[in-house]
Design a protein around this motif. Structure first.
Motif, PDB file in Angstrom:
ATOM      1  N   HIS A 172      -7.234  -2.235   7.313  1.00  0.00           N
ATOM      2  CA  HIS A 172      -6.334  -1.194   8.302  1.00  0.00           C
ATOM      3  C   HIS A 172      -6.705   0.281   7.692  1.00  0.00           C
ATOM      4  O   HIS A 172      -6.699   0.509   6.408  1.00  0.00           O
ATOM      5  N   ASP A 206     -10.258  -1.404   2.797  1.00  0.00           N
ATOM      6  CA  ASP A 206      -8.991  -1.949   3.485  1.00  0.00           C
ATOM      7  C   ASP A 206      -9.485  -2.373   4.639  1.00  0.00           C
ATOM      8  O   ASP A 206     -10.529  -2.060   5.347  1.00  0.00           O
ATOM      9  N   ASP A 239      -7.428  -2.284  -1.216  1.00  0.00           N
ATOM     10  CA  ASP A 239      -6.381  -3.132  -0.641  1.00  0.00           C
ATOM     11  C   ASP A 239      -7.266  -4.642  -0.362  1.00  0.00           C
ATOM     12  O   ASP A 239      -8.315  -4.434   0.318  1.00  0.00           O
ATOM     13  N   HIS A 254       0.978  -1.123   0.041  1.00  0.00           N
ATOM     14  CA  HIS A 254      -0.107  -0.089   0.030  1.00  0.00           C
ATOM     15  C   HIS A 254       0.927   1.251   0.102  1.00  0.00           C
ATOM     16  O   HIS A 254       0.412   2.539  -0.323  1.00  0.00           O
ATOM     17  N   ASP A 292      -4.252   2.223   7.666  1.00  0.00           N
ATOM     18  CA  ASP A 292      -2.905   2.775   7.055  1.00  0.00           C
ATOM     19  C   ASP A 292      -2.781   4.238   7.484  1.00  0.00           C
ATOM     20  O   ASP A 292      -2.314   4.915   6.461  1.00  0.00           O
TER      21      ASP A 292
END
Ligand SMILES: [Mn+2]
Length: 290
Positions: free
Chosen positions: A130, A128, A219, A105, A132
């Motif tokens: 997460h 996603d 993601d 990512h 990030d």
């Protein structure tokens, strides 16, 4: 998908671009082989029409090419981030929409930097597990855990027009407050368990109504490892294949200026499930552009 391989962008609408870089990974490496795996699995895809549509697939109305891979150096993350931005700027300046195959990512940040030079601050839809959104370390900011924090700090994305869908797991819990503080809408996997996809689709519709340039990042770890085991930081309890396809279909009508699909790591895959899903999601995304 049997689309032509070329770097000639004349008359091109969309360029599929591999970014085989995974040195920003914090856990299991291997997403550097993502572009290869996704391209390989895409060989089985044949054009099919979107539900309720006459035209057989995106290639009737869109000129899509495979641009090949961006040159990366797994040992030098700063140089690679700069190189990705430079290559993407070339594509963006040619008026072509980039659809990037990661890679981890980390790659989304230089893509956003290239796009922001043309579009300014963008809206974001990020599917996603997460956020990030870790605070970058001084002097060593880049990894796959920091791209959206840096993107907000640099004004590349407007957090009040940003939604993250599928968030869950022990790595994400400490970041949820920080994401909420800056105004990002996080739709957790728990919410989807309780309410289905309605809340996520409503959040995407709100961004649609704003009509501003929007970046979409997918993601593959948003999907449950039962459907997509081939990834670097798996989290149980994620989306099904059907749910992620429904979410991608809901993107139709967004003013998308760029798309990526990241974190496909074929070494952990089973029977090419993850690569096939990723290739199918790229196809489904292209269908929304018509
Ligand atoms: Mn991610």
């Amino acid at each position: 998908m049997r689309i032509p391989a070329t770097r000639d962008l004349t008359g091109v609408d969309v360029a599929i671009i591999g970014i085989p870089f995974d040195s920003g990974t914090t856990y299991r490496p291997g997403a550097r082989f993502g572009p290869r795996g996704i391209r390989n699995a895409s060989g089985i895809l044949r054009p099919y029409p979107a539900e309720g549509e006459e035209a057989w697939g995106p290639f009737v109305n869109l000129t899509v090419v495979d641009y090949g891979d961006v040159e990366v150096d797994q040992h030098y993350i700063d140089e690679t981030v700069a190189q990705i931005q430079a290559e993407l700027s070339r594509v963006v300046e040619a008026g072509v929409m980039p659809v990037c195959l990661g890679g981890d990512h980390t790659i989304s940040l230089p893509i956003l930097r290239a796009l922001a030079q043309k579009y300014g601050s963008m809206a974001l839809v990020d599917l996603d597990a997460h956020p990030d959104f870790r605070e970058p370390k001084p002097g060593r900011p880049y990894s796959h855990a920091t791209p959206f924090r840096i993107a907000v700090q640099e004004g590349l994305i407007d957090p009040r027009s940003a939604v993250q869908v599928g968030i869950r797991g022990p790595l994400s819990a400490p970041l949820l407050d920080q994401v909420g503080e800056v105004g990002v809408t996080a739709i957790t996997a728990d919410e989807i368990t309780r309410q289905g996809l309605d809340g996520a689709i409503r959040a995407i519709d709100r961004i649609k109504a704003e009509g501003r340039p929007t970046y979409v990042s997918l993601d593959i770890d948003c999907v449950d490892p039962a459907f997509a085991p081939g990834t670097g930081v798996p989290e149980v309890g994620g989306l099904t294949s059907r749910e992620v396809i429904a979410l991608v279909r809901s993107l139709r009508g967004l003013s998308v200026v760029g798309f990526d699909i990241v974190e496909v790591a074929p070494a952990y895959d089973v029977a090419e499930l993850t690569s096939l899903l990723a290739a199918t999601l790229v196809y489904e995304f292209l269908l929304t552009l018509r």
